[in-house]
Design a protein around this motif. Structure first.
Motif, PDB file in Angstrom:
ATOM      1  N   ALA A  38      -1.899  -1.504 -11.140  1.00 56.12           N
ATOM      2  CA  ALA A  38      -1.575  -2.235  -9.752  1.00 56.12           C
ATOM      3  C   ALA A  38      -0.929  -3.731 -10.062  1.00 56.12           C
ATOM      4  O   ALA A  38      -0.257  -3.955  -9.412  1.00 56.12           O
ATOM      5  CB  ALA A  38      -2.833  -2.222  -8.970  1.00 56.12           C
ATOM      6  N   THR A  51       2.714  -3.358 -11.095  1.00 55.84           N
ATOM      7  CA  THR A  51       3.568  -3.164  -9.877  1.00 55.84           C
ATOM      8  C   THR A  51       3.576  -4.283  -9.196  1.00 55.84           C
ATOM      9  O   THR A  51       4.832  -4.796  -8.640  1.00 55.84           O
ATOM     10  CB  THR A  51       2.734  -1.900  -9.205  1.00 55.84           C
ATOM     11  N   ARG A  99      -0.417   6.020  -6.790  1.00 58.18           N
ATOM     12  CA  ARG A  99      -0.477   4.711  -6.410  1.00 58.18           C
ATOM     13  C   ARG A  99      -1.691   4.122  -6.951  1.00 58.18           C
ATOM     14  O   ARG A  99      -2.959   4.571  -6.942  1.00 58.18           O
ATOM     15  CB  ARG A  99      -0.675   4.928  -4.796  1.00 58.18           C
ATOM     16  N   PRO A 100      -1.532   3.175  -7.565  1.00 55.47           N
ATOM     17  CA  PRO A 100      -2.786   2.420  -8.303  1.00 55.47           C
ATOM     18  C   PRO A 100      -3.808   2.192  -7.685  1.00 55.47           C
ATOM     19  O   PRO A 100      -5.084   2.391  -8.130  1.00 55.47           O
ATOM     20  CB  PRO A 100      -2.043   1.390  -9.204  1.00 55.47           C
ATOM     21  N   ALA A 117      -2.532   3.117   2.392  1.00 53.20           N
ATOM     22  CA  ALA A 117      -1.221   3.564   1.708  1.00 53.20           C
ATOM     23  C   ALA A 117      -0.326   4.400   2.586  1.00 53.20           C
ATOM     24  O   ALA A 117       0.815   4.248   2.343  1.00 53.20           O
ATOM     25  CB  ALA A 117      -1.929   4.481   0.701  1.00 53.20           C
ATOM     26  N   GLY A 139       3.853   3.129  -5.273  1.00 57.58           N
ATOM     27  CA  GLY A 139       2.848   2.751  -6.575  1.00 57.58           C
ATOM     28  C   GLY A 139       3.464   2.685  -7.748  1.00 57.58           C
ATOM     29  O   GLY A 139       2.937   2.259  -8.701  1.00 57.58           O
TER      30      GLY A 139
END
Length: 499
Positions: free
Chosen positions: A181, A184, A307-308, A400, A482
């Motif tokens: 994360a 990103t 997605r982190p 998300a 993500g």
């Protein structure tokens, strides 16, 4: 108030057939208490993501975050992101947290293993004369040499250490997702600021180009006034337009410097050095794609599992579930084995003789059945924390979905706006050309030319802003998914540049 003392029962006995049989029976009956973790099932509406993105199983996103940035074909952008991923403070903090989590996992695993150590020493003592009446002090003085190897092992019959290891392993996964994360977020922030900086530089170039034309127009109307064929009103209007356009440049330069300073912070570099590095204007990088249908983003289930923040929330839920078992294990007895093998002698030279050998083997039991109220409250608290983690995970999934739908929609709308503004800018340029021809032919006055110039500048500036918005909207799509996908193999598509 006197604190409640834990009632402890313990015994030490030589190993025997009965003890071994009893321990074997307990081992066979042993199990890890507490719930076994199962990943929550997410009921995804596959029609939810419907903003033009492809969702075929064949289009699986790449986990390589660097491949996306290479799609912009901008070496400076790629270099900035690589430097930020190495030196950024948030990334370094996430890396340290991951190291901490891994060390805690090693510690949790070691707790379940037998512990061993060496205990040695020399003891010199003097017995009181009452114990040896008439003995001299030297006769009452003695020295004992001791060297022992000791071992202790708590048998994990009820899964205390197994559950603790499960929790620690899940937290390692959460920390790994946290590092992803951070990567990103930092990469996306660098890209956004870089794209804005290049867009601002392009806006400044558009403004400076417009100034060249406006100053030339002012020179023409001033010459016409001097020749007796113009009016002071035309000169005043041309002067006003030049001044108002010049006034826009300082604000653009300030915004350019702010973007560069932000990039310096993200890359942990000296601000002035990066300002000098990025001082030369460069065009806004071309976009890897101009529509979402050509992005191999995969299905909602695929990118949601990548997605982190979702991965971190799921791993934290797994850790909280395992901690329920740790708390429940405290309700049951703790059984341990202990052993000692050593040498003990009054003379140092006798330590190696058989008569100096000593050993002991024992089984111990520790239990606090009269403190079950506090222990059950601890179990209730751990279950409540697991419920919090579950709610947090479900909320993270919902956010998300919201962010991704908004990112897809925002990119599509930005691309549509840029396309329409491109057509408007072309028309405005044509209007300026026709207005100049009509003015030179004496068909219309200079006010028409000024209005056309002003409208053309506004449309060109809006077009560049729309191109910046489209590029940064693509970065938002990247971050919402993500991070990372395989860039298309065809040549990089670009939005039409301002003319």
């Amino acid at each position: 108030m006197r604190e409640r003392q834990h009632q402890k029962h313990s015994f030490t006995a030589n190993t025997g057939r009965g003890a071994l049989v009893a321990l074997s029976a307990l081992a066979l009956a042993a199990c890890a208490v507490g719930p076994n973790y199962e990943r929550p099932a997410s009921a995804l509406d596959t029609g939810f993501i419907n903003a033009g993105a492809s969702a075929t199983d064949a289009q699986v996103a790449s986990p390589d975050i660097a491949s996306f940035w290479r799609g912009f074909n901008d070496a400076a952008l790629t270099a900035l992101i690589e430097r930020a991923l190495f030196a950024n403070g948030d990334v370094r903090i996430a890396q340290a947290r991951l190291q901490e989590a891994r060390a805690s996992l090693v510690e949790a695993g070691a707790n379940a293993l037998p512990g061993a150590g060496i205990d040695s020493g020399i003891t010199r003592s003097v017995r009181p004369s009452t114990q040896q009446p008439g003995a001299t002090r030297s006769e009452r003085t003695g020295t004992v040499y001791d060297a022992s190897f000791i071992a202790n092992w708590e048998l994990d019959f009820f899964g205390r250490y197994r559950r603790a290891s499960e929790s620690a392993a899940a937290l390692v996964g959460a920390s790994e997702a946290g590092l992803g994360a951070a990567h990103t977020a930092v990469a996306a922030e660098v890209a956004r600021n870089y794209l804005e900086l290049r867009g601002l530089q392009q806006r400044a170039q558009v403004t400076e180009a417009a100034l060249v034309n406006q100053r030339e127009a002012l020179r023409i109307v001033q010459a016409r006034l001097d020749a007796g064929r113009g009016t002071q009103l035309d000169v005043a209007r041309a002067t006003t337009l030049v001044a108002s356009t010049e006034a826009a440049l300082p604000a653009l330069q300030t915004a350019i410097e702010r973007a560069a300073l932000r990039l310096a912070t993200l890359t942990a570099e000296a601000p002035r050095a990066l300002l000098a590095e990025l001082a030369s204007p460069a065009p806004l990088p071309g976009l890897p794609v101009t529509d979402l249908a050509s992005l191999p983003i995969g299905t909602p289930t695929q990118w949601l599992q990548r997605r982190p923040d979702v991965l971190a929330a799921e791993r934290q839920l797994a850790a909280a579930t395992a901690n329920i078992g740790v708390a429940k294990a405290d309700l049951f007895p703790r059984i341990s084995l202990s052993g000692l093998l050593g040498l003990n002698a009054a003379v140092l030279g006798d330590l190696g003789k058989g008569e100096s050998t000593l050993y002991s083997l024992g089984v111990g039991l520790t239990w606090t059945p009269f403190d079950s109220g506090r222990l059950r409250a601890r179990v209730d608290a751990s279950e409540a924390r697991a419920q919090q983690s579950l709610a947090r995970y479900e909320q993270t999934v919902a956010i998300a979905l919201e962010e991704t739908e908004g990112a897809f929609s925002g990119f599509n709308r930005s691309a549509q706006r840029a396309e329409r503004l491109d057509a408007a800018a072309r028309s405005a340029e044509e209007a300026v050309r026709l207005a100049r021809l009509r003015f030179e032919a004496g068909v219309t006055d200079f006010l028409i030319v000024l209005d056309a110039e002003r409208e053309a500048l506004v449309n060109r500036d809006q077009l560049v802003q729309a191109q910046i918005g489209t590029a940064t909207a693509l970065v938002v799509v990247y971050r919402a998914l993500g991070g990372g996908w395989a860039a298309p193999t065809q040549a990089s598509a670009t939005l039409s540049s301002a003319r």
